[in-house]
Design a protein around this motif. Structure first.
Motif, PDB file in Angstrom:
ATOM      1  N   THR A 185      81.659  16.439  32.928  1.00 37.49           N
ATOM      2  CA  THR A 185      81.327  16.021  34.476  1.00 37.49           C
ATOM      3  C   THR A 185      81.710  17.395  35.521  1.00 37.49           C
ATOM      4  O   THR A 185      81.025  16.868  36.525  1.00 37.49           O
ATOM      5  N   ARG A 186      81.628  18.224  34.581  1.00 33.71           N
ATOM      6  CA  ARG A 186      82.074  19.546  35.638  1.00 33.71           C
ATOM      7  C   ARG A 186      80.808  20.659  35.089  1.00 33.71           C
ATOM      8  O   ARG A 186      80.700  21.156  35.679  1.00 33.71           O
ATOM      9  N   SER A 187      80.838  20.165  34.068  1.00 33.55           N
ATOM     10  CA  SER A 187      79.555  21.272  33.621  1.00 33.55           C
ATOM     11  C   SER A 187      77.830  20.951  33.175  1.00 33.55           C
ATOM     12  O   SER A 187      78.190  19.313  32.970  1.00 33.55           O
ATOM     13  N   VAL A 188      76.884  21.447  32.667  1.00 30.51           N
ATOM     14  CA  VAL A 188      75.680  21.614  32.354  1.00 30.51           C
ATOM     15  C   VAL A 188      75.693  22.742  31.873  1.00 30.51           C
ATOM     16  O   VAL A 188      75.063  23.727  32.500  1.00 30.51           O
ATOM     17  N   SER A 189      74.749  22.471  30.431  1.00 29.40           N
ATOM     18  CA  SER A 189      74.397  23.542  29.741  1.00 29.40           C
ATOM     19  C   SER A 189      73.432  23.036  28.661  1.00 29.40           C
ATOM     20  O   SER A 189      73.027  21.655  28.660  1.00 29.40           O
ATOM     21  N   LEU A 190      72.069  23.951  28.405  1.00 30.86           N
ATOM     22  CA  LEU A 190      71.268  23.316  27.726  1.00 30.86           C
ATOM     23  C   LEU A 190      71.047  23.820  26.116  1.00 30.86           C
ATOM     24  O   LEU A 190      72.387  23.872  25.707  1.00 30.86           O
ATOM     25  N   ALA A 235      68.433  18.819  42.014  1.00 35.03           N
ATOM     26  CA  ALA A 235      68.304  17.791  42.962  1.00 35.03           C
ATOM     27  C   ALA A 235      67.870  17.882  44.654  1.00 35.03           C
ATOM     28  O   ALA A 235      67.306  17.484  45.198  1.00 35.03           O
ATOM     29  N   LEU A 236      68.465  18.884  44.675  1.00 33.30           N
ATOM     30  CA  LEU A 236      68.780  19.085  46.146  1.00 33.30           C
ATOM     31  C   LEU A 236      67.370  19.664  46.461  1.00 33.30           C
ATOM     32  O   LEU A 236      66.218  19.632  47.319  1.00 33.30           O
ATOM     33  N   GLU A 237      67.005  21.067  45.415  1.00 34.62           N
ATOM     34  CA  GLU A 237      65.721  21.836  45.428  1.00 34.62           C
ATOM     35  C   GLU A 237      64.656  20.407  45.423  1.00 34.62           C
ATOM     36  O   GLU A 237      63.114  22.016  45.939  1.00 34.62           O
ATOM     37  N   LEU A 238      64.548  19.653  44.892  1.00 36.59           N
ATOM     38  CA  LEU A 238      63.514  18.773  44.464  1.00 36.59           C
ATOM     39  C   LEU A 238      63.448  17.732  45.776  1.00 36.59           C
ATOM     40  O   LEU A 238      62.265  17.093  45.549  1.00 36.59           O
ATOM     41  N   LEU A 244      63.481  22.783  34.399  1.00 43.26           N
ATOM     42  CA  LEU A 244      63.582  24.120  34.587  1.00 43.26           C
ATOM     43  C   LEU A 244      64.292  24.148  35.987  1.00 43.26           C
ATOM     44  O   LEU A 244      65.290  25.183  36.020  1.00 43.26           O
ATOM     45  N   ALA A 245      64.157  23.390  36.878  1.00 46.00           N
ATOM     46  CA  ALA A 245      65.325  22.772  37.851  1.00 46.00           C
ATOM     47  C   ALA A 245      66.574  23.336  37.506  1.00 46.00           C
ATOM     48  O   ALA A 245      67.640  24.013  38.121  1.00 46.00           O
ATOM     49  N   ILE A 246      67.280  22.014  36.754  1.00 40.82           N
ATOM     50  CA  ILE A 246      68.261  22.319  35.836  1.00 40.82           C
ATOM     51  C   ILE A 246      68.846  23.750  35.244  1.00 40.82           C
ATOM     52  O   ILE A 246      69.855  24.355  36.068  1.00 40.82           O
ATOM     53  N   ALA A 247      67.643  23.815  34.602  1.00 43.30           N
ATOM     54  CA  ALA A 247      67.964  24.822  34.065  1.00 43.30           C
ATOM     55  C   ALA A 247      68.307  26.302  34.860  1.00 43.30           C
ATOM     56  O   ALA A 247      69.449  27.360  33.862  1.00 43.30           O
ATOM     57  N   GLN A 304      53.281  11.610  34.559  1.00 42.99           N
ATOM     58  CA  GLN A 304      53.885  12.813  35.929  1.00 42.99           C
ATOM     59  C   GLN A 304      54.897  13.645  35.302  1.00 42.99           C
ATOM     60  O   GLN A 304      55.837  14.126  35.475  1.00 42.99           O
ATOM     61  N   GLY A 305      54.065  14.360  33.913  1.00 46.84           N
ATOM     62  CA  GLY A 305      54.441  15.283  33.035  1.00 46.84           C
ATOM     63  C   GLY A 305      55.010  16.588  34.128  1.00 46.84           C
ATOM     64  O   GLY A 305      56.243  16.718  33.831  1.00 46.84           O
ATOM     65  N   LEU A 306      54.633  17.141  35.084  1.00 42.07           N
ATOM     66  CA  LEU A 306      54.615  18.416  35.567  1.00 42.07           C
ATOM     67  C   LEU A 306      55.680  17.752  36.177  1.00 42.07           C
ATOM     68  O   LEU A 306      56.712  18.980  36.406  1.00 42.07           O
ATOM     69  N   VAL A 307      56.282  16.919  37.125  1.00 44.74           N
ATOM     70  CA  VAL A 307      57.243  16.461  37.952  1.00 44.74           C
ATOM     71  C   VAL A 307      58.479  16.492  36.418  1.00 44.74           C
ATOM     72  O   VAL A 307      59.620  16.903  37.086  1.00 44.74           O
ATOM     73  N   GLU A 308      58.140  16.546  36.156  1.00 44.61           N
ATOM     74  CA  GLU A 308      59.297  15.898  34.294  1.00 44.61           C
ATOM     75  C   GLU A 308      59.921  17.094  34.423  1.00 44.61           C
ATOM     76  O   GLU A 308      60.935  17.858  34.529  1.00 44.61           O
ATOM     77  N   LEU A 309      58.674  18.391  34.713  1.00 38.86           N
ATOM     78  CA  LEU A 309      58.453  19.468  33.329  1.00 38.86           C
ATOM     79  C   LEU A 309      59.557  20.651  34.631  1.00 38.86           C
ATOM     80  O   LEU A 309      60.693  21.595  34.781  1.00 38.86           O
ATOM     81  N   GLU A 310      59.272  20.150  35.945  1.00 43.11           N
ATOM     82  CA  GLU A 310      60.399  20.962  36.873  1.00 43.11           C
ATOM     83  C   GLU A 310      61.384  20.564  37.445  1.00 43.11           C
ATOM     84  O   GLU A 310      62.063  21.458  37.517  1.00 43.11           O
ATOM     85  N   ALA A 311      61.759  19.069  36.270  1.00 44.21           N
ATOM     86  CA  ALA A 311      63.064  19.098  36.973  1.00 44.21           C
ATOM     87  C   ALA A 311      63.739  20.018  36.120  1.00 44.21           C
ATOM     88  O   ALA A 311      64.307  20.302  35.993  1.00 44.21           O
TER      89      ALA A 311
END
Length: 303
Positions: A55-60, A25-28, A13-16, A4-11
């Motif tokens: 709990t408040r942020s996400v970064s690469l 999550a809403l987008e996907l 990139l969507a978060i990034a 399912q690599g394509l789904v995983e890669l899209e996930a």
């Protein structure tokens, strides 16, 4: 990566891109929990963390930025390729490969192939002619054109017209100088254009009357394996030729050639367009099949 690599890669990139698990999550169309589990799976498979999350942020992470930079162009190319293929389900485009014997190709070139190309200019037709019987699936063809009696039983066949017939013809000048054959054996006393089959064997001219078949191995000054060359020789007065009626119909109508032994020419099997059953055919394939059916219906009504 999993299958399912394509789904995983899209996930990833969507978060990034979104900077948020919730927005991604809403987008996907996934729950936040499902997306978090998916990213955790990717990170375990890669052996590195791609995101720093609180709990408040996400970064690469550094590894995540490198991964996203390298994966993004490739994923975009894949998505573009998939979009291009999907578009063929709506607008006929791409290439159709068709295998036919030469006589059949000549008969359908104008009323089917060229008519189709004029209606669907984004499609390219690759038409291959050869005398041997071809396994169209094994040799990468989308469609085949053969007489009905030569279509494999596991194929879907669409009749393209009425039964066809052979015809023996010669120029009026030849017949005036040499006489007109009345029965097939009379051909043995005439100059004839001999025909060579694809396997190299001479073709015996086939006749039938009142249920009595006759095969004649004619003699003559020249042997040819292509009907257009044989037509030139007959028109030049070399002798009598044997053709599919469609190949010399205009010459007969114009008086350049005359039929002989017409009462010995029974109809033969009609020409068919055939193909294997397939799921999710392209728009070009569906459109060509529909035009083939329409051509067959028109020929039936004209009988």
């Amino acid at each position: 990566m999993s299958r399912q690599g394509l789904v995983e890669l899209e996930a990833v990139l969507a978060i990034a891109t979104r900077g948020s698990f919730r927005a991604a999550a809403l987008e996907l169309g996934l729950s936040t929990t499902a997306l978090s589990n998916l990213i955790g799976k990717v990170e375990r498979q890669l052996g590195v963390r791609l995101f720093n999350r609180t709990t408040r942020s996400v970064s690469l992470t550094d590894a995540g930025r490198t991964f996203v930079a390298q994966v993004t162009p490739a994923l975009r190319d894949i998505q573009d390729a998939m979009a291009a293929v999907r578009s063929q389900q709506d607008t006929p485009s791409g290439t159709l490969r068709i295998n036919a014997f030469a006589t059949g190709a000549r008969e359908i070139l104008v009323p089917l192939v060229i008519a189709f190309l004029r209606r669907h200019p984004q499609v390219h037709v690759d038409l291959v002619t050869e005398g041997r019987i071809v396994d169209i699936v094994a040799e990468g063809f989308d469609l085949g054109i053969r007489t009905a009696d030569l279509v494999p039983s596991d194929m879907i066949a669409i009749p393209l017209g009425a039964p066809r017939s052979f015809v023996a013809v010669a120029t009026p000048a030849y017949l005036a100088a040499n006489g007109r054959p009345r029965v097939p054996p009379d051909l043995l006393g005439h100059q004839c254009i001999r025909i060579r089959l694809p396997n190299g064997a001479p073709y015996r001219w086939h006749f039938e009357k009142d249920g009595n078949p006759v095969q004649i191995e004619v003699g003559g000054p020249i042997t040819l394996d292509e009907a257009t060359l044989a037509r030139i020789a007959v028109l030049d007065g070399i002798g009598i030729g044997f053709f599919m009626e469609a190949d010399v119909r205009e010459d007969i109508a114009a008086g350049r050639l005359e039929r002989v032994l017409g009462d010995w020419m029974p109809p033969t099997a009609p020409l068919c367009l055939y193909y294997p059953g397939r799921k999710n055919p392209s728009a070009a394939f569906r459109a060509f099949i529909e035009m083939g059916r329409a051509l067959g219906r028109a020929a039936t009504r004209a009988e």
